[in-house]
Write a protein that holds these residues in place. Structure first.
Motif, PDB file in Angstrom:
ATOM      1  N   ASN A  83       0.806  -1.220   0.000  1.00  0.00           N
ATOM      2  CA  ASN A  83       0.000   0.000   0.000  1.00  0.00           C
ATOM      3  C   ASN A  83       0.844   1.277   0.000  1.00  0.00           C
ATOM      4  O   ASN A  83       0.920   1.983   0.988  1.00  0.00           O
ATOM      5  N   HIS A  84       1.448   1.587  -1.134  1.00  0.00           N
ATOM      6  CA  HIS A  84       2.240   2.819  -1.219  1.00  0.00           C
ATOM      7  C   HIS A  84       1.372   4.074  -1.206  1.00  0.00           C
ATOM      8  O   HIS A  84       1.850   5.154  -0.854  1.00  0.00           O
ATOM      9  N   SER A  85       0.108   3.946  -1.594  1.00  0.00           N
ATOM     10  CA  SER A  85      -0.763   5.126  -1.729  1.00  0.00           C
ATOM     11  C   SER A  85      -1.456   5.500  -0.424  1.00  0.00           C
ATOM     12  O   SER A  85      -2.152   6.507  -0.370  1.00  0.00           O
ATOM     13  N   ASP A  86      -1.295   4.687   0.625  1.00  0.00           N
ATOM     14  CA  ASP A  86      -1.988   4.887   1.907  1.00  0.00           C
ATOM     15  C   ASP A  86      -3.498   4.761   1.747  1.00  0.00           C
ATOM     16  O   ASP A  86      -4.253   5.301   2.537  1.00  0.00           O
ATOM     17  N   ASP A  87      -3.944   4.025   0.717  1.00  0.00           N
ATOM     18  CA  ASP A  87      -5.388   3.981   0.456  1.00  0.00           C
ATOM     19  C   ASP A  87      -5.779   2.764  -0.378  1.00  0.00           C
ATOM     20  O   ASP A  87      -6.844   2.751  -0.979  1.00  0.00           O
ATOM     21  N   LEU A  88      -4.952   1.731  -0.452  1.00  0.00           N
ATOM     22  CA  LEU A  88      -5.185   0.621  -1.379  1.00  0.00           C
ATOM     23  C   LEU A  88      -6.442  -0.159  -1.001  1.00  0.00           C
ATOM     24  O   LEU A  88      -6.641  -0.528   0.151  1.00  0.00           O
ATOM     25  N   PHE A  89      -7.281  -0.434  -2.017  1.00  0.00           N
ATOM     26  CA  PHE A  89      -8.504  -1.212  -1.839  1.00  0.00           C
ATOM     27  C   PHE A  89      -8.383  -2.485  -2.662  1.00  0.00           C
ATOM     28  O   PHE A  89      -8.181  -2.445  -3.875  1.00  0.00           O
ATOM     29  N   MET A  90      -8.473  -3.641  -2.009  1.00  0.00           N
ATOM     30  CA  MET A  90      -8.378  -4.947  -2.660  1.00  0.00           C
ATOM     31  C   MET A  90      -9.717  -5.650  -2.446  1.00  0.00           C
ATOM     32  O   MET A  90     -10.118  -5.874  -1.298  1.00  0.00           O
ATOM     33  N   PHE A  91     -10.417  -6.010  -3.524  1.00  0.00           N
ATOM     34  CA  PHE A  91     -11.804  -6.426  -3.349  1.00  0.00           C
ATOM     35  C   PHE A  91     -12.177  -7.670  -4.157  1.00  0.00           C
ATOM     36  O   PHE A  91     -11.514  -8.043  -5.129  1.00  0.00           O
ATOM     37  N   LEU A  92     -13.274  -8.291  -3.693  1.00  0.00           N
ATOM     38  CA  LEU A  92     -13.966  -9.374  -4.384  1.00  0.00           C
ATOM     39  C   LEU A  92     -15.361  -8.888  -4.743  1.00  0.00           C
ATOM     40  O   LEU A  92     -15.950  -8.088  -4.015  1.00  0.00           O
ATOM     41  N   LYS A  93     -15.908  -9.409  -5.838  1.00  0.00           N
ATOM     42  CA  LYS A  93     -17.270  -9.037  -6.212  1.00  0.00           C
ATOM     43  C   LYS A  93     -17.980 -10.227  -6.840  1.00  0.00           C
ATOM     44  O   LYS A  93     -17.350 -11.117  -7.422  1.00  0.00           O
ATOM     45  N   ARG A  94     -19.310 -10.225  -6.711  1.00  0.00           N
ATOM     46  CA  ARG A  94     -20.119 -11.272  -7.338  1.00  0.00           C
ATOM     47  C   ARG A  94     -21.546 -10.785  -7.515  1.00  0.00           C
ATOM     48  O   ARG A  94     -22.091 -10.102  -6.647  1.00  0.00           O
ATOM     49  N   GLN A  95     -22.162 -11.151  -8.636  1.00  0.00           N
ATOM     50  CA  GLN A  95     -23.560 -10.832  -8.855  1.00  0.00           C
ATOM     51  C   GLN A  95     -24.440 -11.951  -8.316  1.00  0.00           C
ATOM     52  O   GLN A  95     -24.192 -13.137  -8.561  1.00  0.00           O
TER      53      GLN A  95
END
Length: 244
Positions: A83-95
């Motif tokens: 997280n170099h940006s101090d804001d990293l978002f790592m996500f999963l998604k499903r319909q």
């Protein structure tokens, strides 16, 4: 090298897209996904980093065995990033499908994951445990990434309102942080942890075909590497009565 990594990340999406169920139909839907047997239609993404910096941020998504000392006969969806940006978002998604069309649903959700982030530690930008939170959200609109020009930098951003860093947004709530029971800063073993929505309100309206997207992810204020293994996501959807 950068192009090769980008291609690898793109190639992961279909690998993480195998589906074995559309879920139940009717007044109430319970969707229970356990990732030992597969990814069950959940796909992955990353947001809040500069365009073209996938290699520098060490972004990785895999379906693989849980790390020791956990039961290595089990598998999970691993997401990792620096997280170099101090804001990293790592996500999963499903319909989700098979719901009532154009209907507002109350959503209760729980997430089980493996974390090696110790509690009560100091770190760059924040603690490795308490400064990384798990968010869950829902929308009829597919969660995705978009490129936005911000000054001289083009940033990969999330297209829904998940909130910023440790705060919730219009489309997402905060379930809790990733700290486990260890106080061994930087050397904690992996443990399984479960977070749920509790009494928080999470609602979303299905589209005309009775479909709704769920997303779950980690948002980090810890400026170093976080690696999580998602093992189970369970959601119970209840339609709201008129006037609720």
């Amino acid at each position: 090298m950068r192009l090769r990594l980008a291609v690898m990340l793109i190639a992961l999406a279909p690998m993480l897209a195998c589906d074995d169920s559309t879920g139940p139909r009717g007044e109430k839907g319970v969707f229970d996904f356990q990732f030992t047997t597969g990814t069950h239609g959940w796909t992955t993404g990353f947001a809040d980093y500069p365009v073209g910096e996938e290699q520098a941020y060490e972004l990785v998504a895999k379906h693989e065995k849980l790390p020791a000392p956990l039961d290595q006969s089990r598998r999970g969806i691993m997401l990792s990033g620096n997280n170099h940006s101090d804001d990293l978002f790592m996500f999963l998604k499903r319909q989700l499908t098979g719901l009532k069309p154009e209907t507002e649903y109350d959503i209760a959700i729980s997430v089980e994951f493996a974390t090696n982030a110790a509690q009560g530690c100091f770190g760059v930008g924040g603690s490795e445990g308490e400064s990384v939170v798990i968010k869950a959200g829902a929308s009829a609109v597919e969660p995705d990434t978009v490129v936005r020009s911000e000054g001289e930098v083009n940033m990969v951003r999330f297209n829904l309102d998940k909130g910023n860093q440790l705060e919730p947004g219009a489309d997402a709530i905060v379930l809790g942080n990733i700290a486990n029971s260890s106080a061994d800063c930087g050397n904690a073993p992996y443990e399984l942890k479960t977070l749920d929505s509790g009494d928080q309100e999470l609602t979303a309206k299905t589209d005309a075909n009775g479909r709704l997207w769920l997303f779950v992810g980690s948002e980090s204020g810890f400026e170093a590497t976080t690696t999580l293994y998602y093992t189970r996501i369970r959601a119970e959807l209840t339609p709201r009565e008129s006037g609720d």
